[in-house]
Design an enzyme around this catalytic site. Structure first.
Site, PDB file in Angstrom:
ATOM      1  N   CYS A  80       0.845  -1.194   0.000  1.00 44.70           N
ATOM      2  CA  CYS A  80       0.000   0.000   0.000  1.00 44.70           C
ATOM      3  C   CYS A  80       0.879   1.242   0.000  1.00 44.70           C
ATOM      4  CB  CYS A  80      -0.934   0.011   1.210  1.00 44.70           C
ATOM      5  SG  CYS A  80      -2.001   1.476   1.224  1.00 44.70           S
ATOM      6  N   CYS A 128      -0.269   4.134   2.373  1.00 44.74           N
ATOM      7  CA  CYS A 128       0.036   3.883   3.785  1.00 44.74           C
ATOM      8  C   CYS A 128       1.537   3.959   4.049  1.00 44.74           C
ATOM      9  CB  CYS A 128      -0.526   2.532   4.220  1.00 44.74           C
ATOM     10  SG  CYS A 128      -2.350   2.507   4.262  1.00 44.74           S
TER      11      CYS A 128
END
Length: 183
Positions: free
Chosen positions: A131, A134
């Protein structure tokens, strides 16, 4: 020690993986809470039962119950967040980003361990899960906590090593079992 048993199970074709895991285990650049919380959160993220068991045992021996719980929480919350925020990051339609996430994430604000450790574990888990949004957010937060680049790089390196160990363990043993069954 369960980790030594894991190292011994890595086949010769994964010699580099075996050597990397051995060096990771003996690396003392991170404090025990930071290191074993990181390793447990990453092990859980790999979904490899043997890796999880080995690092949960090590974390329980070398850290506090709060560290073990927080490492599990980092893996759990990032499993959710990484899916959601990766979607927001990859889908071109920006309307989704303006919608409320409606995801409870209270543990991030109060993880039960030092915030920098939890952020480091979250970064490593997000790296395994791929991700980008993130990873960027957690790296930025680590910078605010004055975590050195070398520590951030170490966390990502540990995540990479554990992911490779999981791949080897999960693929080598079925092949070994089927060759024994064929004999």
């Amino acid at each position: 020690m369960m980790i030594d048993a894991l190292i011994a199970r890595l086949p010769d074709y994964a010699k580099d993986v075996r050597l990397n895991l051995s060096s990771l285990v003996s690396d003392d650049t991170l404090a025990p809470q930071t290191k074993f919380g990181l390793l447990l959160a990453c092990a859980i993220t790999t979904r490899c039962p043997d890796l999880i068991a080995a690092f949960e045992q090590e974390a329980a021996l070398k850290t506090s119950p709060q560290t073990v719980s927080a490492a599990k929480a980092a893996a759990a919350i990032m499993a959710m967040n990484n899916v959601y925020y990766r979607f927001l990051h990859l889908v071109p339609e920006k309307e989704y980003a303006s919608m409320p996430a409606r995801l409870r994430m209270n543990v991030i604000a109060n993880p039960g361990v030092e915030k920098a450790d939890f952020e480091l574990w979250s970064l490593a888990v997000s790296t395994i899960n791929g991700c980008g949004a993130c990873m960027e957010a957690h790296e930025k937060e680590l910078r605010k906590h004055n975590v050195p680049s070398s520590t951030i790089q170490t966390a990502v390196r540990y995540a990479a090593i554990l992911q490779s160990v999981a791949v080897v363990l999960q693929t080598a043993e079925p092949a070994q079992a089927s060759s024994v069954a064929a004999e």
